[in-house]
Design a protein around this motif. Sequence first.
Motif, PDB file in Angstrom:
ATOM      1  N   SER A 146      39.339  38.214  37.567  1.00 21.55           N
ATOM      2  CA  SER A 146      39.375  37.262  38.354  1.00 21.55           C
ATOM      3  C   SER A 146      39.114  37.371  39.868  1.00 21.55           C
ATOM      4  O   SER A 146      39.042  38.708  40.286  1.00 21.55           O
ATOM      5  CB  SER A 146      40.962  36.605  38.207  1.00 21.55           C
ATOM      6  N   ASN A 147      38.845  36.379  40.537  1.00 19.46           N
ATOM      7  CA  ASN A 147      38.647  36.535  42.179  1.00 19.46           C
ATOM      8  C   ASN A 147      39.760  37.288  42.835  1.00 19.46           C
ATOM      9  O   ASN A 147      39.749  37.893  43.662  1.00 19.46           O
ATOM     10  CB  ASN A 147      38.453  35.077  42.792  1.00 19.46           C
ATOM     11  N   GLU A 148      41.052  36.942  42.369  1.00 22.72           N
ATOM     12  CA  GLU A 148      42.191  37.413  42.984  1.00 22.72           C
ATOM     13  C   GLU A 148      42.289  38.850  42.574  1.00 22.72           C
ATOM     14  O   GLU A 148      42.681  39.639  43.713  1.00 22.72           O
ATOM     15  CB  GLU A 148      43.389  36.595  42.712  1.00 22.72           C
ATOM     16  N   ASP A 149      42.069  39.348  41.434  1.00 23.52           N
ATOM     17  CA  ASP A 149      42.054  40.786  40.961  1.00 23.52           C
ATOM     18  C   ASP A 149      40.966  41.578  41.761  1.00 23.52           C
ATOM     19  O   ASP A 149      41.312  42.880  42.048  1.00 23.52           O
ATOM     20  CB  ASP A 149      42.053  40.735  39.282  1.00 23.52           C
TER      21      ASP A 149
ATOM     22  N   ARG B  19      39.758  40.957  44.861  1.00 29.53           N
ATOM     23  CA  ARG B  19      40.151  41.020  46.040  1.00 29.53           C
ATOM     24  C   ARG B  19      40.953  42.238  46.233  1.00 29.53           C
ATOM     25  O   ARG B  19      40.869  43.035  47.091  1.00 29.53           O
ATOM     26  CB  ARG B  19      40.928  39.733  46.340  1.00 29.53           C
ATOM     27  N   LYS B  20      41.804  42.520  45.325  1.00 31.12           N
ATOM     28  CA  LYS B  20      42.886  43.588  45.349  1.00 31.12           C
ATOM     29  C   LYS B  20      42.008  44.989  45.182  1.00 31.12           C
ATOM     30  O   LYS B  20      42.640  45.848  45.827  1.00 31.12           O
ATOM     31  CB  LYS B  20      43.873  43.669  44.354  1.00 31.12           C
TER      32      LYS B  20
ATOM     33  N   ARG C  27      39.045  45.470  46.061  1.00 34.28           N
ATOM     34  CA  ARG C  27      38.188  45.658  47.410  1.00 34.28           C
ATOM     35  C   ARG C  27      38.873  46.575  48.189  1.00 34.28           C
ATOM     36  O   ARG C  27      38.141  46.934  49.080  1.00 34.28           O
ATOM     37  CB  ARG C  27      37.744  44.282  47.814  1.00 34.28           C
ATOM     38  N   ARG C  28      40.194  46.709  48.004  1.00 34.35           N
ATOM     39  CA  ARG C  28      40.913  47.683  48.992  1.00 34.35           C
ATOM     40  C   ARG C  28      40.185  49.042  48.749  1.00 34.35           C
ATOM     41  O   ARG C  28      40.352  50.033  49.550  1.00 34.35           O
ATOM     42  CB  ARG C  28      42.251  47.565  48.503  1.00 34.35           C
TER      43      ARG C  28
ATOM     44  N   HIS D 239      45.342  42.872  52.652  1.00 38.29           N
ATOM     45  CA  HIS D 239      45.949  43.483  51.838  1.00 38.29           C
ATOM     46  C   HIS D 239      47.535  43.940  51.988  1.00 38.29           C
ATOM     47  O   HIS D 239      47.811  44.630  50.938  1.00 38.29           O
ATOM     48  CB  HIS D 239      44.984  44.687  51.807  1.00 38.29           C
TER      49      HIS D 239
END
Length: 324
Positions: free
Chosen positions: A84-87, A89-90, A92-93, A123
Amino acid sequence: MSKVLLKVNNLKKYFPIRTGMFARVTGHVKAVDDVSFEVYEGETLGIVGESGCGKSTTGRTIMRLTEPTEGKIEFDGTDLTDLSNEDMRKIRREIQMVFQDPYASLNPRHTIEKILEEPLIVHGMGDGAERKKKVMEYLKIVGLSEYHAKRYPHQFSGGQRQRVGIARALMTNPKLIIADEPVSALDVSIQAQVLNLMKQLQEDLKLTYIFIAHDLGVVRHISDRVGVMYLGRMVELATSESLYDKPLHPYTQALLSAVPIPDPEFQGDQMLLTGDIPSPSNPPSGCTFHTRCPFATEECKQKAPNLREIKPGHSVACHLYNDQ
C-alpha cells in the motif's frame, strides 16, 4: 557472492497516449519494456543508454514514484509492487534517490537544515536535538560546514547543491540509493569530486547504488556491473571490466567507440550508427535495434532476442550469439 538486495523481474512501464476530444487511449509509449536484473548488497550497478531509453523511468518505477504497469520488484525480500502507499512510504526510508538537477529537487524556500531534517521528521526518527545533531554530522560527511545549514539552495554552487542532495538521501540510513544522473548537470571538474565522494560514502556507510547515467566514462569510474538499455530494454549486462574490455552488443560497441580518447595520435575505428532512435510509442518489430545495426539479419527483424548469459557474468540480447 553478496546477497541479492534488489530483484527486478519483467518490469514494464507503458504511458498511455490520449487523443481526441474524449482523450481516448490510442496507443502506449513503452518507456520500460520487460526489464529484469538483480542488484547485490554493497555493489554499484550502472545503467546507461541514450536519452529516452527508459533508464530514469526504471529508477523511478523501482521507488514507485512512477507506478509500474507490470512486473515484480523485490527489495530485501519484500515485494514492493503489492505494498500500500503507506507501507511503501515506510520502505522508502531504506531506498533513497539522488536526482539529476540538484536545484530543482531542493525547496528554494527552506534552509539546508530544514531540507535535511525533513526526511527524519517524515519517518519519525529522533527528537529535535538529535535531528539537529545528525544534520550537522551529515553536512560534514559530504564535505560541507555547519554554517551552511542556515543558508538557502540558491546560495550554493551546483556541486555543493548536489552534496546537499546526497546528504538528504543519506539521512534515513538507507540500504539502497538510486542516483539518477547525479553528475550530468555539473562541471567536469566537479563531477570527479562528487563521484569520489560517493565512492567514499559507499565504503564508509556500506551503501548499495544504482547509478543511472548516459556517460560511459562516468559509469566506468564508479560501477561494479553495467547494464546497457536501448528503447526500454536491457540489451547487455556485465561486469564493468568485461563490458569495457569486450562489449558484445553492437549498440554497446557503438556507444564505447563514441567515447572521446584524450590522445591526438589515437587512430581507433569508430562505429557510426545510422538513423535516429525509433519512437518508443511505435518500436520496430523483432530486435528494436535492427533499424540501426550494421550486422542486422532477417531473424533480427522478425524475432526479439532474449537477454541471456553468453559467458559467466556477461549477458547479451543479440541473435549474433545464438550459435555459441
